[in-house]
Design an enzyme around this catalytic site. Structure first.
Site, PDB file in Angstrom:
ATOM      1  N   GLU A  73     -42.475 -23.933   4.505  1.00 17.30           N
ATOM      2  CA  GLU A  73     -41.648 -23.730   3.493  1.00 17.30           C
ATOM      3  C   GLU A  73     -40.095 -23.738   3.477  1.00 17.30           C
ATOM      4  OE1 GLU A  73     -43.395 -20.060   4.228  1.00 17.30           O
ATOM      5  OE2 GLU A  73     -41.758 -19.062   2.963  1.00 17.30           O
ATOM      6  N   TYR A 129     -41.682 -14.546   0.082  1.00 17.95           N
ATOM      7  CA  TYR A 129     -42.344 -15.185   0.941  1.00 17.95           C
ATOM      8  C   TYR A 129     -43.058 -14.395   1.947  1.00 17.95           C
ATOM      9  CZ  TYR A 129     -37.723 -14.338   3.017  1.00 17.95           C
ATOM     10  OH  TYR A 129     -36.654 -13.595   3.410  1.00 17.95           O
ATOM     11  N   CYS A 180      -5.245 -13.653  33.469  1.00 17.56           N
ATOM     12  CA  CYS A 180      -5.727 -13.216  32.023  1.00 17.56           C
ATOM     13  C   CYS A 180      -4.291 -13.272  31.163  1.00 17.56           C
ATOM     14  CB  CYS A 180      -6.387 -11.808  32.216  1.00 17.56           C
ATOM     15  SG  CYS A 180      -6.571 -10.985  30.855  1.00 17.56           S
ATOM     16  N   LYS A 202     -36.383 -22.718   3.900  1.00 23.91           N
ATOM     17  CA  LYS A 202     -35.534 -21.533   4.318  1.00 23.91           C
ATOM     18  C   LYS A 202     -34.684 -21.375   3.382  1.00 23.91           C
ATOM     19  CE  LYS A 202     -33.866 -19.121   8.588  1.00 23.91           C
ATOM     20  NZ  LYS A 202     -32.556 -18.765   7.614  1.00 23.91           N
ATOM     21  N   CYS A 257      -3.765  -9.271  30.348  1.00 23.86           N
ATOM     22  CA  CYS A 257      -3.254  -8.134  31.499  1.00 23.86           C
ATOM     23  C   CYS A 257      -2.639  -8.653  32.538  1.00 23.86           C
ATOM     24  CB  CYS A 257      -4.306  -7.181  31.642  1.00 23.86           C
ATOM     25  SG  CYS A 257      -5.719  -7.919  32.664  1.00 23.86           S
ATOM     26  N   LYS A 304     -34.232 -25.370  11.636  1.00 24.22           N
ATOM     27  CA  LYS A 304     -32.958 -25.616  10.831  1.00 24.22           C
ATOM     28  C   LYS A 304     -32.336 -27.183  10.704  1.00 24.22           C
ATOM     29  CE  LYS A 304     -30.794 -22.108  10.326  1.00 24.22           C
ATOM     30  NZ  LYS A 304     -29.961 -21.144  11.006  1.00 24.22           N
ATOM     31  N   CYS A 338     -11.462 -12.303  33.445  1.00 24.65           N
ATOM     32  CA  CYS A 338     -10.500 -11.370  34.077  1.00 24.65           C
ATOM     33  C   CYS A 338     -11.044 -10.464  34.841  1.00 24.65           C
ATOM     34  CB  CYS A 338      -9.812 -11.125  32.659  1.00 24.65           C
ATOM     35  SG  CYS A 338      -8.914  -9.463  33.164  1.00 24.65           S
ATOM     36  N   TYR A 377       0.977  -1.211  -0.057  1.00 24.54           N
ATOM     37  CA  TYR A 377       0.086   0.103   0.075  1.00 24.54           C
ATOM     38  C   TYR A 377       0.885   1.318   0.024  1.00 24.54           C
ATOM     39  CZ  TYR A 377      -3.595   3.314   1.678  1.00 24.54           C
ATOM     40  OH  TYR A 377      -4.376   4.187   1.652  1.00 24.54           O
ATOM     41  N   ASP A 378       1.857   1.147   0.987  1.00 24.85           N
ATOM     42  CA  ASP A 378       2.694   2.515   0.942  1.00 24.85           C
ATOM     43  C   ASP A 378       3.486   2.602   0.035  1.00 24.85           C
ATOM     44  OD1 ASP A 378       1.843   2.790   3.651  1.00 24.85           O
ATOM     45  OD2 ASP A 378       3.794   1.852   4.208  1.00 24.85           O
ATOM     46  N   GLU A 413     -36.173 -13.801  -0.583  1.00 31.23           N
ATOM     47  CA  GLU A 413     -34.695 -13.832  -0.419  1.00 31.23           C
ATOM     48  C   GLU A 413     -34.091 -13.829  -2.002  1.00 31.23           C
ATOM     49  OE1 GLU A 413     -34.181 -14.444   2.640  1.00 31.23           O
ATOM     50  OE2 GLU A 413     -32.230 -15.646   2.953  1.00 31.23           O
ATOM     51  N   ASP A 464     -31.291 -19.992   1.597  1.00 29.08           N
ATOM     52  CA  ASP A 464     -29.997 -19.503   2.135  1.00 29.08           C
ATOM     53  C   ASP A 464     -29.278 -18.450   1.279  1.00 29.08           C
ATOM     54  OD1 ASP A 464     -28.095 -19.149   4.116  1.00 29.08           O
ATOM     55  OD2 ASP A 464     -26.937 -21.140   3.626  1.00 29.08           O
ATOM     56  N   SER A 481     -36.243 -10.954  11.874  1.00 30.18           N
ATOM     57  CA  SER A 481     -35.362 -12.412  11.612  1.00 30.18           C
ATOM     58  C   SER A 481     -36.373 -13.270  12.406  1.00 30.18           C
ATOM     59  CB  SER A 481     -34.258 -12.385  11.914  1.00 30.18           C
ATOM     60  OG  SER A 481     -34.011 -12.161  13.471  1.00 30.18           O
ATOM     61  N   CYS A 519      -7.991  -3.622  31.797  1.00 31.37           N
ATOM     62  CA  CYS A 519      -7.564  -4.837  31.085  1.00 31.37           C
ATOM     63  C   CYS A 519      -7.688  -4.266  29.425  1.00 31.37           C
ATOM     64  CB  CYS A 519      -8.447  -6.165  31.189  1.00 31.37           C
ATOM     65  SG  CYS A 519      -8.106  -7.501  30.103  1.00 31.37           S
TER      66      CYS A 519
HETATM   67  S1  IVH Z   1     -39.933 -15.320   6.917  1.00 33.37           S
HETATM   68  C1  IVH Z   1     -41.207 -11.851   9.949  1.00 33.37           C
HETATM   69  N1  IVH Z   1     -39.705 -17.132   5.014  1.00 33.37           N
HETATM   70  O1  IVH Z   1     -34.416 -15.993   7.073  1.00 33.37           O
HETATM   71  C2  IVH Z   1     -40.581 -13.034   9.360  1.00 33.37           C
HETATM   72  N2  IVH Z   1     -37.702 -15.923   5.889  1.00 33.37           N
HETATM   73  O2  IVH Z   1     -33.405 -16.323   9.692  1.00 33.37           O
HETATM   74  C3  IVH Z   1     -39.912 -12.887   7.795  1.00 33.37           C
HETATM   75  N3  IVH Z   1     -35.602 -16.603   5.122  1.00 33.37           N
HETATM   76  O3  IVH Z   1     -34.370 -12.753   7.518  1.00 33.37           O
HETATM   77  C4  IVH Z   1     -39.194 -13.996   7.446  1.00 33.37           C
HETATM   78  N4  IVH Z   1     -36.431 -18.262   3.788  1.00 33.37           N
HETATM   79  O4  IVH Z   1     -34.021 -13.582   5.336  1.00 33.37           O
HETATM   80  C5  IVH Z   1     -39.187 -16.109   5.989  1.00 33.37           C
HETATM   81  N5  IVH Z   1     -39.264 -18.953   3.485  1.00 33.37           N
HETATM   82  C6  IVH Z   1     -38.730 -17.833   4.439  1.00 33.37           C
HETATM   83  C7  IVH Z   1     -37.546 -17.582   4.283  1.00 33.37           C
HETATM   84  C8  IVH Z   1     -36.886 -16.619   5.220  1.00 33.37           C
HETATM   85  C9  IVH Z   1     -35.275 -17.465   4.260  1.00 33.37           C
HETATM   86  C10 IVH Z   1     -34.606 -15.692   5.816  1.00 33.37           C
HETATM   87  C11 IVH Z   1     -34.993 -14.260   5.967  1.00 33.37           C
HETATM   88  C12 IVH Z   1     -34.805 -13.928   7.480  1.00 33.37           C
HETATM   89  C13 IVH Z   1     -33.998 -14.953   7.833  1.00 33.37           C
HETATM   90  C14 IVH Z   1     -34.393 -15.426   9.284  1.00 33.37           C
END
Ligand code: IVH
Length: 713
Positions: free
Chosen positions: A131, A241, A434, A133, A437, A329, A452, A51-52, A189, A135, A97, A458
């Site tokens: 449904e 969704y 610790c 979830k 410290c 999950k 600690c 960088y420098d 998503e 990713d 979430s 610390c």
């Molecule tokens: S419902 C108020 N449905 O998972 C609830 N979320 O871990 C709104 N996600 O922030 C979320 N698939 O980004 C919903 N079929 C699904 C989903 C889903 C993925 C995500 C979403 C949420 C996160 C929470």
């Protein structure tokens, strides 16, 4: 790795003007990218030396050809070029979430909790949707009169980034939809399919570019490109969704609403199914899990939602998650590798956390070289009650260990293979001082971690507290991230050792002879930007301040609850000053807040009592303009501002629902009756509290009278 500059360098004296201009343009780009990686992403892509060297070359070129100095010259703008990122968007309805569940019992508990809350019998019908979830990352699309006008990422839930132009490049996101209400925010998503991910990585690898660790990272990196044309070249997909703000309801049920979104032309997930009760949910989970490997995109679980929207409305939200939905999950992914070393990290509350340094191994598509070992008991093979885990097998340096990742969380160690243990592997002895410290590290009875005792003295605790303070969900100061905190903490002429120091930085810099703007990596513009970003955060919501203090047990949820309850900093601090741990009306008021328990309350009061810690808080508060918690819109509520107490058995709704509704209407719900109580709602079996209300002359009503009072609210 970017080029360092030395390898193609011609002596500055021999360059023509055209060559110099060309090179200055390249340098502006390289240094710009290096700054972004360093300051914004906390992920430097070139070494400091490289960088420098680039900067020195830039300076030499500018010195020889002053008139070629660019408007965006890197010599003028180093540091935190964040201003020109994405615009911010405030979500009209927060993007929340989901709470997580990991096994069947969590799901039967979820169902039971909902029934209890709604006062439904165990055998009463209760329909859910289930449904996949997805990713990826969530996105909110705002349609006005059927036309896409804005797309925003989730951000911190209240405020996201404006990625409208990028979202327009995604084929699954229609520019226009049919039959939508005037205003409709569609939520869903953004993700990348396996095939698209492979193709993208192959293409990047062939060009010598960066490859992504997994489709989720690829999707996030692609959506958040400042240049929409780059996003266009990245194949992204979208499933709808959920929804946010609406001018008219979509349907009476979740499934009906999703069907309407599909009819409007949005892509919805075909594996969404209505299920009666938890057994059908679990059966559908099994089916989705079976298909997981052949779906062609990553999913990390199954989401269950209460189908009837009126019931969703009654169930409402905790501070960041709905009560009416849960994410079930999938079990984590596993791999075996060698434990090379155990390091001890000291956190902001002084906790000594053992970290496993591993021979790198791929777990679920991501290379893992660190994992948490939780605490000393976990290493020794027992839980916090002393009961054996892993059948009592301890973990030693040199062992073969099984690593797993669940979702985005830090990898963990699940098991150890004794047959592979080296003969000379010794039991791990956990430090009692610790490592940062040298203070004694002690373990309080009932605490699973050793801490600690150095407190603010610390450096590790102080730094971690500061990092927490500037974190995204706390003060979130542009250009002041974990790296800059490390730097300023150790700085002799312009130190930041406690939060208040951040806000006195500019004034202190003005008094120093050596100015920040003259330092390497801090030019005129970036210093000005940093000071402006700090100033901007002097005005800050109460909940953020409470959370940012980093008091043990006081997370984001709790901070929200506390802020809503006490409304202002003055009221909050005054209450804490009066509280005696375990006794009195103020203590009762604090622990009566739904979600605040005795442990958290004790931790809060202790922090405010502790002189040094309190002085740090007071110095900070003196620098701030703390905004009162936004009063809920309780216009027309007959109970707004009243302190109410529920006692005895409620027959029409559960205590939790009653409490949540009262709070939503602007009432404070207390756990005990005092002179401050305005109203007591007593059901059958009300005992001493009803008596006390009578003694104090507090108005006492029954459940029906309460319901009549709040009727229609
Ligand atoms: S419902 C108020 N449905 O998972 C609830 N979320 O871990 C709104 N996600 O922030 C979320 N698939 O980004 C919903 N079929 C699904 C989903 C889903 C993925 C995500 C979403 C949420 C996160 C929470």
């Amino acid at each position: 790795m970017a080029q360092t500059g030395e390898d193609h360098e011609k002596a500055v004296e021999t360059l023509t003007e055209a060559e110099a201009a060309q090179e200055l343009a390249e340098l502006a780009e390289k240094l710009g990218a290096a700054n972004l990686a360093y300051h914004r992403d906390d992920a430097p892509e070139i070494s400091d030396a490289a960088y420098d060297a680039l900067k020195a070359r830039n300076a030499a070129l500018e010195a020889r050809f002053p008139k070629l100095k660019r408007a965006d010259s890197p010599s003028e703008q180093v540091g935190a070029p964040l201003a020109e990122g994405f615009g911010k968007v405030r979500h009209a309805v927060r993007m929340l979430s989901l709470a997580n569940a990991f096994d069947d019992e969590d799901i039967t508990d979820f169902d039971a909790r909902i029934r209890r809350y709604l006062n439904l019998a165990d055998d009463a019908p209760l329909t859910y949707t289930a449904e996949p979830k997805i990713d990826g990352l969530s996105l909110s699309l705002r349609y006005e009169n059927g036309t896409l006008v804005q797309a925003a990422t989730r951000g911190d839930g209240s405020e996201g980034e404006n990625v409208t132009e990028n979202a327009r490049t995604i084929a699954d996101i229609p520019q226009k939809i049919e039959g939508a209400p005037e205003l409709l925010e569609v939520r869903g998503e953004v993700f990348m399919s396996h095939a698209d991910f492979e193709a993208l990585n192959t293409r990047h690898a062939a060009q010598g570019g960066k490859t992504f660790a997994n489709p989720r990272n690829a999707a996030a990196g692609s959506l958040r490109q400042l240049d929409p044309e780059i996003t266009r070249a990245r194949p992204l997909s979208f499933f709808a969704y959920a929804w946010g703000a609406l001018s008219a309801p979509l349907a009476d049920t979740q499934s009906g609403a999703i069907a309407r979104l599909a009819a409007m032309g949005l892509r919805t997930n075909p594996l969404t199914k209505r299920c009666e009760g938890p057994m059908e949910l679990l059966a559908h989970y099994g089916e989705i899990e079976q298909q997981r490997a052949t779906l062609g995109y990553d999913i990390d679980g199954v989401v269950y939602k209460v189908d009837v929207l009126a019931l969703q409305g009654r169930l409402g939200f905790r501070s960041t998650t709905p009560r009416w939905a849960i994410a079930h999950k999938f079990p984590a992914e596993l791999a075996w590798t060698r434990l090379d070393a155990i390091d001890i990290q000291v956190g902001r509350t002084g906790a000594l956390s053992p970290v496993a340094r591993l021979s790198p191994v791929t777990v679920g598509g991501v290379v893992v070289s660190n994992a948490t070992l939780h605490n000393e008991d976990y290493i020794a093979g027992m839980d916090s009650t002393g009961a054996p885990i892993r059948d009592g097998r301890d973990i030693r340096i040199g062992d073969w260990v099984q690593v797993y990742r669940a979702g985005d969380v830090i990898p963990k160690i699940k098991d150890v293979d004794l047959s592979q243990r080296p003969a000379d592997a010794a039991p791990y002895s956990f430090p009692e001082t610790c490592p940062e410290c040298g203070s004694e590290a002690i373990r309080e009875p009932g605490d699973s971690v050793r801490r600690c005792t150095g407190g603010m003295a610390c450096p590790a605790q102080a730094i971690e507290k500061l990092k927490h303070f500037v974190g995204r969900t706390a003060f979130d100061i542009d250009g002041l991230g974990a790296r800059q905190i490390e730097m300023f903490f150790h700085d002799e002429s312009l130190p930041i050792r406690e939060p208040a120091d951040i806000f006195t930085l500019e004034a202190r810099d003005a008094k120093n002879l050596a100015k920040l703007r003259n330092r390497d990596r801090f030019g005129e513009k970036s210093t000005a930007n940093l000071f402006a970003a700090i100033d901007e955060k002097r005005r800050i919501p109460l909940a953020r301040v409470i959370f940012a203090l980093g008091i043990r047990h006081v997370g984001e949820n709790a901070a929200n609850l506390l802020a809503n309850h006490y409304s202002s900093w003055t009221a909050f601090a005054a209450a804490l000053d009066q509280i005696e741990i375990g006794a009195g009306a103020e203590w009762e008021e604090l622990i009566s807040i739904d979600g605040v328990g005795a442990v958290m309350a004790t931790s809060l009061v202790t922090a405010f009592r502790q002189e040094a810690e309190r002085a740090v808080i007071d110095r900070l508060v003196a620098e701030l303009d703390i905004q009162d918690a936004e009063a809920r819109n309780t216009d027309g509520s007959p109970v707004a501002g009243l302190t109410v107490v529920f006692t005895g058995t409620l027959e029409k709704m559960t205590r939790a629902e009653a409490k949540a509704r009262a709070e939503a209407l602007g009432a404070k719900v207390a756990g005990s009756v005092s002179a401050k109580t305005d109203l007591v709602i007593a059901g059958p079996g009300a005992g001493s509290k009803a008596k006390k209300a009578e003694d104090l002359g507090v108005e006492l009503i029954d459940e029906d009278a309460w319901l009549a009072l709040i009727d229609g609210q």
